[in-house]
Each structure stands twice: as C-alpha cells, then as structure tokens.
Design a protein around this motif. Structure first.
Motif, mmCIF file in Angstrom:
data_model
loop_
_atom_site.group_PDB
_atom_site.id
_atom_site.type_symbol
_atom_site.label_atom_id
_atom_site.label_comp_id
_atom_site.label_asym_id
_atom_site.label_seq_id
_atom_site.Cartn_x
_atom_site.Cartn_y
_atom_site.Cartn_z
ATOM 1 N N GLU B 163 0.819 -1.214 0.000
ATOM 2 C CA GLU B 163 0.000 0.000 0.000
ATOM 3 C C GLU B 163 0.851 1.261 0.000
ATOM 4 O OE1 GLU B 163 -4.106 -1.413 2.150
ATOM 5 O OE2 GLU B 163 -2.424 -0.834 3.392
ATOM 6 N N GLU B 164 2.061 1.135 0.514
ATOM 7 C CA GLU B 164 2.987 2.257 0.585
ATOM 8 C C GLU B 164 3.556 2.645 -0.785
ATOM 9 O OE1 GLU B 164 5.204 1.602 4.559
ATOM 10 O OE2 GLU B 164 6.637 1.430 2.921
ATOM 11 N N MET B 165 3.490 1.718 -1.725
ATOM 12 C CA MET B 165 4.058 2.018 -3.052
ATOM 13 C C MET B 165 3.358 3.227 -3.641
ATOM 14 S SD MET B 165 4.552 -1.668 -4.849
ATOM 15 C CE MET B 165 4.595 -0.809 -6.398
ATOM 16 N N PRO B 166 4.119 4.126 -4.276
ATOM 17 C CA PRO B 166 3.492 5.310 -4.866
ATOM 18 C C PRO B 166 2.412 4.914 -5.867
ATOM 19 C CG PRO B 166 5.886 5.459 -4.964
ATOM 20 C CD PRO B 166 5.564 4.088 -4.481
ATOM 21 N N ARG B 167 1.251 5.538 -5.764
ATOM 22 C CA ARG B 167 0.155 5.269 -6.709
ATOM 23 C C ARG B 167 0.590 5.517 -8.141
ATOM 24 N NH1 ARG B 167 -3.925 2.739 -5.800
ATOM 25 N NH2 ARG B 167 -4.736 2.958 -7.877
ATOM 26 N N GLU B 168 1.480 6.524 -8.282
ATOM 27 C CA GLU B 168 1.932 6.897 -9.619
ATOM 28 C C GLU B 168 2.463 5.692 -10.386
ATOM 29 O OE1 GLU B 168 2.461 8.602 -6.905
ATOM 30 O OE2 GLU B 168 2.637 10.753 -7.256
ATOM 31 N N GLN B 169 3.172 4.819 -9.674
ATOM 32 C CA GLN B 169 3.759 3.659 -10.358
ATOM 33 C C GLN B 169 2.690 2.734 -10.919
ATOM 34 O OE1 GLN B 169 6.736 1.304 -8.531
ATOM 35 N NE2 GLN B 169 7.816 3.074 -7.714
#
Lengths: 262, 275
Positions: B163-169
């Motif tokens: 969930e911490e991964m940037p949404r942008e990716q």
C-alpha cells in the motif's frame, strides 16, 4: 490525428464542487498548457483525462469515443515524481511497455525476442540522451535524467495523448531548458496531443500551442463549496508571435495568482 | 572546543574493540562467578568451569552416542532446523500470497484484511494445545505453530508495504498496458521481495521462540527438547553450549538473509539512501 473534446465536465468531492462547466474542443496535435493557482482543480482535470478519477457529470471523448473507466495505453503520463520503476534499469524501464504487450502471461521476454525488443528501445533512449546510462537504476540518475526516462518510457507505447503533471517542476533551470527543447522536438515528431499542467507560466507559454487557465470565479467563503473552478482564459498560441505571447503573458500573470511571482 | 558527543565517532578498529567489549565482560564475569562458586563448593552445577563446558561439548558434539551411534548435537540441530525451515518457508509463501493480494486487490482486502488482523491477535502459545490435539504430537504441529506465530504479522507487514508504493507507479504501469496480473508480477512483487526478506529477518526471533516452546512441550529430538530434558539434572554444562549454538544459528540466518538481499536487489540501497 487525435481529437479530444471535453463536454460540460463537472467534478465534485463530497458535495464540494471542484470543477464545473468545462468545455473544450482540442484540435489534433495540440500542446495544451494548463495553468492556475493551487487548488483550482487543474490536476483533478488531468486525472480525469487519465481516468484515474471519474467525472461527476459530463464527458471526455477522444476521437468521438468516451474515455474508458481506467487508465489505458491510449494516454501516456509523466508525473512529477515516482514515474519510473526503481527496480528496473533504464533500458528495462523503457522496454516494460513492449514486454507486457508481447507476453501476456509473464510480462517479460526472453532470449532473441528480448534482445530484439531491447534493441528497439535504443532509438528513443538515444533521442532523450540516455543511451549511455541504459544499464543504470533510476536512483543513480539525476532528476532531469529520471524525467527524460519517464518521457521515453511513455513514448515507446506511442500514446495518442500524453499527460504531463508538472513534470519539470523539480528541475534546475538549465536542465529544464534542455528538456523543453527535447519535449518540443518529440511533440513535432510524434503528432500526439499533449496536456501539461504547470506552475511555471513562462514554461506554459514556451511549450504550449494553446493555453488554458483554471480559476474560481466566485471566491467568497460561503460560495467556495458551491462553485468550482472553470476555464477562465483560453489563449491560442500556435500562430502568436513572440511579442504577442509576451503581451498575453503580462496580461494574464497577475490574474493567475499562483504564478504572480514570475 | 570539544565536539558534541553525537558528532564523535570511533575509528574503524575502535568499532571492533567496542563491539567485542560486552562479550569479553560477560565472559570475565562468568569466569569470576564460576571460580568463586566452585571454590565454595566443588560440586556446584550452576556455573560450571570452562573445562567442564568443554568436556560437555566434546560429549554431545564430538562423540557418537553409545546407544544410538549418532552425535547428539547434530541430530538435534538437523531436527530443529528442518522444523524451522519448513515453518519459515510456508509462512513466507503464505505471507507473499495474502500480503500482496490484500495490498493490491480491493475486493480481497475488503474480505480478508480484517480477518488477518483478528487472526494475528490470537496468542499462538494459547492455541498450541489445539494444534497438538488436531495435528498430533509429531512434526506437523510444531511447523504449524511456527507458521501460526509469524505468518499473520508478515502478511500485515507486506500488505502495508504494497500500500505504501506510490500510486503513480501503478497508474504508470496501466498506461503502459500492463494487466493486473502483470502489475503484480513485474511491478509489485519485485519491489516487495526485499521487504519480504526484511520481514523474514524480523520473524526469525519469534520463529525460534515458537520452535523451542513446541519442542520443550512435546518432542523426542531437537535443540529445545534437549535443553528442557537435561534441565532435570541441572546440566548447565550442556544447556549453556546449546544456548550459544542456537544463538549462533539464529545470527547466521540473519546475516545470510541480509547478504542475499543485498546481492539480489542492488537497486534497494540507492532507494533507501534517497528517502
């Protein structure tokens, strides 16, 4: 050639109107610069173009067809940050789009097909000046190089529309100038339509063929929730001379408050 | 003017000496305590002399057992490491599966995430009797206890990492044409693997705890079993080397995992340095 039309677009968040009554007919091969103060909904507008958010009312059409409900290959994007994959090298980042298209199950290629796909990415890397850095990881690149990589990564899919969300905002002025030249060249070569949100009015005038400004037209506190921002300026730039651009910029600068410091 | 304490760093060799210091102090304290007690009472078993310890090590680790012909320490180690390895492997696989699914698929998250949270609140030792009843007293129940004890925490940790991964990716991957499955395989999984190894390293301690506990309660072989068996004879000369050995094994596991992580994920170091 890609025709984008925006018809009576509204966006509300929990009863608060963010954007209202946006109507745009965008000619093929346009470079639309979007400016406006913070919180005027210009990024929300871009996210709707991307299908990252759905409009509350109204529609966006590309070549007469309504946008799909989720991001697709039709629209490429470059964000200000986190646009590239940190665990892939420069070359792997660019080849990503080709690999997922060619291999549905594993999303990656092997052997000769992999070599062919990677070789096919060299051209665009050459173009954005990253061929020498092709085996580096993004963390080893400067901010400008990362953004050039993000552009190359998006362009390999030949999107009809490219969306740029303040892509050069974090870069040094000199680097920014280089990347502007690159962007203009790529825009001419590809024939795509570009939407760019920016804080930098000079950048907006320099790159755009058309400039639109978002702003709220009702700003009294009790009105803020009920009225959203809409297009307050719509200036064609493609046939404008340098002097006319300068004049338009001086005129608009004080009225687009976030850019007033320029 | 003298620099602030927070700005004063030991030299490279100083770091080695300072690191060794607590160990030397501990050994010295032990030797002194042991000598004092043995002077008082030569048959004292609480703090055996180094010579006694060496003799015990020779007995359990070098000499084949007279009855079975096997070397006790190796038999115990093999049994314990098999249980531990199985438990860790199963827990890791489950954590990867459930953690990623919970992190990236909204429907799975809605259905499964509250359950995992509730499940992770159950004290594993409290269900050990149930495990013994259901899975019997042999290997399976011990492996299940380890899985039970560490998998839920690892699942929650991995979910948080996803969930911490940037949404942008994730958005970017979609604009490049990747399907959900391809995003999991090529964007999420590779970025979560280093975190998985971190989670595994943190779980090593609890995993050993649950292993020793299960072995102490019902077993016929194993490091934990041996310690609790010889406790009846106050055999500190065996217990102490066993504890040292277990510590060594656990430390070795930790160091190995760290090296594997550095080797496999060269891009991680730069990322960490940046944020």
């Amino acid at each position: 050639m890609t025709q984008v039309s925006v018809v009576n677009l509204w966006k509300e968040f929990e009863g608060q109107v963010v954007i209202e009554r946006v109507n745009l007919e965008v000619a093929p091969h346009s470079f639309i610069s979007i400016v406006g103060p913070s919180g005027c909904g210009k990024s929300t507008f871009l996210r709707m173009l991307l299908s990252q958010e759905a409009p509350t009312r109204g529609a966006i059409r590309i070549d007469g067809k309504s946008l799909p409900a989720e991001p697709t290959e039709q629209r490429g994007v470059v964000f200000q940050r986190y646009s590239v994959f940190p665990h892939l090298t420069v070359l792997e980042n660019v080849a990503f789009g080709l690999e997922v298209a060619a291999s549905r199950l594993l999303g990656r290629l092997f052997g000769a097909r992999r070599r062919a796909a990677f070789e096919g990415c060299r051209g665009i890397l050459e173009e954005v000046g990253l061929d020498a850095a092709r085996d580096k990881y993004p963390a080893q690149l400067s901010g400008g190089m990362q953004q050039r990589l993000a552009i190359a990564q998006a362009l390999i899919k030949k999107p009809k529309v490219l969306l740029l969300d303040e892509p050069f905002g974090a870069l040094d002025p000199g680097i920014r100038n280089d990347i502007h030249q690159l962007m203009l060249r790529l825009f001419d070569e590809t024939g795509m339509t570009v939407f760019m949100v920016t804080h930098d009015l000079r950048e907006a005038f320099k790159l755009g063929t058309r400039l639109i400004a978002f702003d709220r037209y009702r700003t009294r506190p009790e009105e803020r929730e009920l009225y959203g921002a809409t297009v307050t300026f719509d200036i064609p730039l493609d046939r404008a001379t340098a002097g006319e651009r300068r004049q338009a910029m001086d005129e608009i600068a004080p009225r687009v408050s976030a850019s007033a410091d320029l | 003017m003298a620099r602030r304490l927070i700005n004063r760093h030991p030299t490279r060799i100083g770091i080695v000496y300072l690191g060794l210091l607590p160990f030397v102090v501990l050994i010295a304290l032990y030797a002194t305590g042991s000598a004092i007690r043995l002077a008082d009472n030569p048959t004292d078993k609480l703090l055996p002399a180094f010579s006694t310890l060496a003799a015990a090590v020779d007995r359990v680790a070098m000499t084949p057992d007279r009855r079975t012909g096997e070397i006790l320490l190796w038999v115990d180690t093999a049994a314990s490491l098999t249980r531990l390895g199985l438990g860790l492997a199963v827990a890791t696989a489950l954590a990867l599966l459930v953690g990623i699914a919970n992190g990236i698929l909204p429907y799975v998250r809605a259905g499964l995430s509250p359950f995992v949270v509730a499940f992770s609140m159950i004290p594993p030792m409290a269900v050990l009797p149930i495990l013994f009843i259901v899975f019997g007293l042999d290997e399976l129940s011990k492996v299940v206890l380890i899985v039970f004890g560490i998998a839920p925490t690892m699942m929650r940790d991995l979910k948080a990492r996803v969930e911490e991964m940037p949404r942008e990716q994730l958005i970017k991957a979609q604009t490049l044409g990747a399907s959900s499955w391809q995003i999991v395989l090529r964007v999420v999984l590779p970025q979560v693997l280093p975190r998985l190894i971190d989670a595994l390293r943190l779980s090593l301690g609890p995993a050993w705890l649950f292993l020793i506990s299960a072995e102490a309660i019902a077993s016929e072989v194993g490091l934990g079993y041996r310690i609790f068996l010889v406790r009846r004879y106050l055999a500190m000369d065996v217990i102490l080397p066993y504890v040292a050995w277990i510590t060594l094994l656990a430390a070795f596991g930790d160091v190995t995992l760290r090296m594997v992580s550095r080797k496999l994920f060269p891009w991680v170091e730069g990322e960490r340095g940046r944020s």
